[in-house]
Scaffold this motif. Structure first.
Motif, PDB file in Angstrom:
ATOM      1  N   GLU A  92       0.823  -1.210   0.000  1.00 42.78           N
ATOM      2  CA  GLU A  92       0.000   0.000   0.000  1.00 42.78           C
ATOM      3  C   GLU A  92       0.858   1.260   0.000  1.00 42.78           C
ATOM      4  OE1 GLU A  92      -3.828   1.823   2.423  1.00 42.78           O
ATOM      5  OE2 GLU A  92      -2.327   0.655   3.527  1.00 42.78           O
ATOM      6  N   SER A  93       1.878   1.293   0.849  1.00 40.45           N
ATOM      7  CA  SER A  93       2.718   2.491   0.928  1.00 40.45           C
ATOM      8  C   SER A  93       3.532   2.677  -0.348  1.00 40.45           C
ATOM      9  CB  SER A  93       3.636   2.419   2.154  1.00 40.45           C
ATOM     10  OG  SER A  93       4.479   1.289   2.103  1.00 40.45           O
ATOM     11  N   THR A  94       3.970   1.569  -0.948  1.00 40.78           N
ATOM     12  CA  THR A  94       4.709   1.668  -2.208  1.00 40.78           C
ATOM     13  C   THR A  94       3.802   2.180  -3.322  1.00 40.78           C
ATOM     14  OG1 THR A  94       6.174  -0.132  -1.552  1.00 40.78           O
ATOM     15  CG2 THR A  94       6.117   0.427  -3.892  1.00 40.78           C
ATOM     16  N   ALA A  95       2.575   1.687  -3.365  1.00 38.28           N
ATOM     17  CA  ALA A  95       1.621   2.175  -4.358  1.00 38.28           C
ATOM     18  C   ALA A  95       1.404   3.675  -4.212  1.00 38.28           C
ATOM     19  CB  ALA A  95       0.298   1.431  -4.214  1.00 38.28           C
ATOM     20  N   ARG A  96       1.379   4.140  -2.979  1.00 37.70           N
ATOM     21  CA  ARG A  96       1.169   5.571  -2.730  1.00 37.70           C
ATOM     22  C   ARG A  96       2.314   6.405  -3.307  1.00 37.70           C
ATOM     23  NH1 ARG A  96       1.146   5.453   2.495  1.00 37.70           N
ATOM     24  NH2 ARG A  96      -0.999   4.696   2.515  1.00 37.70           N
ATOM     25  N   VAL A  97       3.558   5.977  -3.073  1.00 42.80           N
ATOM     26  CA  VAL A  97       4.676   6.781  -3.578  1.00 42.80           C
ATOM     27  C   VAL A  97       4.797   6.670  -5.096  1.00 42.80           C
ATOM     28  CG1 VAL A  97       5.925   6.679  -1.389  1.00 42.80           C
ATOM     29  CG2 VAL A  97       6.446   5.006  -3.174  1.00 42.80           C
ATOM     30  N   VAL A  98       4.407   5.550  -5.674  1.00 42.14           N
ATOM     31  CA  VAL A  98       4.387   5.435  -7.136  1.00 42.14           C
ATOM     32  C   VAL A  98       3.396   6.443  -7.713  1.00 42.14           C
ATOM     33  CG1 VAL A  98       3.749   3.947  -9.075  1.00 42.14           C
ATOM     34  CG2 VAL A  98       5.171   3.049  -7.233  1.00 42.14           C
ATOM     35  N   THR A  99       2.235   6.554  -7.080  1.00 40.56           N
ATOM     36  CA  THR A  99       1.234   7.526  -7.518  1.00 40.56           C
ATOM     37  C   THR A  99       1.759   8.946  -7.383  1.00 40.56           C
ATOM     38  OG1 THR A  99      -0.587   6.051  -6.908  1.00 40.56           O
ATOM     39  CG2 THR A  99      -1.101   8.391  -7.115  1.00 40.56           C
ATOM     40  N   GLU A 100       2.396   9.246  -6.239  1.00 39.56           N
ATOM     41  CA  GLU A 100       2.944  10.582  -6.016  1.00 39.56           C
ATOM     42  C   GLU A 100       4.017  10.916  -7.052  1.00 39.56           C
ATOM     43  OE1 GLU A 100       4.405  10.484  -2.047  1.00 39.56           O
ATOM     44  OE2 GLU A 100       2.420  10.508  -1.122  1.00 39.56           O
ATOM     45  N   ALA A 101       4.868   9.952  -7.347  1.00 36.42           N
ATOM     46  CA  ALA A 101       5.929  10.180  -8.319  1.00 36.42           C
ATOM     47  C   ALA A 101       5.349  10.426  -9.710  1.00 36.42           C
ATOM     48  CB  ALA A 101       6.882   8.991  -8.340  1.00 36.42           C
ATOM     49  N   ALA A 102       4.338   9.664 -10.084  1.00 36.87           N
ATOM     50  CA  ALA A 102       3.719   9.845 -11.403  1.00 36.87           C
ATOM     51  C   ALA A 102       3.096  11.228 -11.516  1.00 36.87           C
ATOM     52  CB  ALA A 102       2.682   8.755 -11.643  1.00 36.87           C
ATOM     53  N   ARG A 103       2.439  11.684 -10.459  1.00 36.19           N
ATOM     54  CA  ARG A 103       1.820  13.011 -10.483  1.00 36.19           C
ATOM     55  C   ARG A 103       2.870  14.109 -10.596  1.00 36.19           C
ATOM     56  NH1 ARG A 103      -2.536  11.796  -5.618  1.00 36.19           N
ATOM     57  NH2 ARG A 103      -4.148  10.860  -6.947  1.00 36.19           N
TER      58      ARG A 103
END
Length: 302
Positions: free
Chosen positions: A164-175
């Motif tokens: 879950e936390s990794t998915a969050r930072v992947v989303t943040e990085a993409a944005r």
């Protein structure tokens, strides 16, 4: 072992003085460095990795404290970063800040390591939470690329929070438009320590899990080990991939040969290697780095 470098005692003393007396100079050094496009020229990348100490991994081969001496590590990094064909460096903030103060990051890709909480050999090693760079700070300070380790243990309930936390930072990085490199492993506990499964099937499975994390994969890259049947490994993803080197203890010639073969596969964009090149068995950092650079940028003037 003597390492030849033109990084002098005075320069290293200045780093210590500036850290104590002028900490704002670190931010200025990062902001003022000359940046480059992440992908340019032949489209391939050779990144030197130096994020091992922050996870308590100081050993190289049979030397349990090889990476403990910071001046020695910085000298080795200075040698590597000044060689042609080396595109950048991967590190935690302490390493990157030192290199910025030394003026070694101009025209280099800076890759920020995000998670080092699961320390090597700890009872909580699988709890590799984010304790280093975050996306906001990397964007503000001009870090070019993010990297995170992702160990998936199907017998450890804590893996759900990790995903879950990794998915969050992947989303943040993409944005933020920040490339982010995921280093996935299928892992398990064995005799009180964490062991990564380097079988082909396990690496393929780890790719499938990691590639699907986040609300967008637009900024996602892979960082993968060189294992048997790399053709099948690379067939598992369309994401750009860098190969990791590790510290296998194998004969250097065999290691270079395995890299050369894997670098020819579709989707492989280069290497991210640390200890194998910074601490070669014969002590010749220049030769090791130059060989790897030649493999990555074969036929290129870079």
């Amino acid at each position: 072992m003597t390492i030849t470098s033109d990084l002098g005692v005075d320069e290293l003393a200045r780093v210590r003085r500036v850290r104590a007396e002028e900490p704002g100079a670190i931010r200025a050094a990062l902001a003022g460095r000359r940046r480059r496009e992440v992908v340019r020229g032949d489209g391939r990348l050779f990144i030197v990795a130096a994020d091992h100490p922050a996870r308590g991994a100081l050993a190289v081969g049979q030397d349990p404290t090889a990476m403990a001496n910071r001046d020695d590590l910085l000298r080795r990094l200075a040698i590597a970063l000044r060689r042609p064909g080396v595109d950048g460096v991967l590190g935690t903030p302490d390493i990157i800040d030192d290199l910025a103060l030394l003026g070694l990051l101009d025209d280099k890709i800076v890759v920020g390591s995000m998670n080092r909480g699961g320390l090597r050999g700890a009872r909580f090693e699988m709890d590799d939470r984010f304790t280093s760079y975050d996306v906001e700070t990397m964007v503000e300070s001009g870090v070019d690329f993010a990297k995170t380790l992702l160990r998936v243990n199907l017998d450890d309930a804590g893996t759900a929070a990790t995903l879950e936390s990794t998915a969050r930072v992947v989303t943040e990085a993409a944005r933020a438009g920040l490339p982010i490199m995921l280093e996935p492993f299928m892992s398990r506990w064995h005799d009180g320590r964490v062991v990564n499964d380097l079988s082909t099937d396990a690496v393929v499975l780890s790719i499938a899990i990691a590639a699907g994390l986040g609300a967008s994969s637009a900024s996602t890259w892979m960082k993968l080990p060189v294992v048997d049947d790399m053709e099948r490994v690379m067939a598992a993803t369309t994401l750009p991939t860098l190969l990791l080197g590790g510290d296998s203890g194998a004969d250097p010639d065999d290691t270079f040969a395995s890299w050369q073969e894997a670098l020819a596969l579709p989707g492989v964009r280069g290497l991210t290697v640390g200890r194998t090149l910074l601490y070669p068995p014969d002590g010749d950092v220049v030769a090791a780095v130059d060989i790897a650079a030649g493999l990555v940028h074969a036929g290129s003037a870079s």
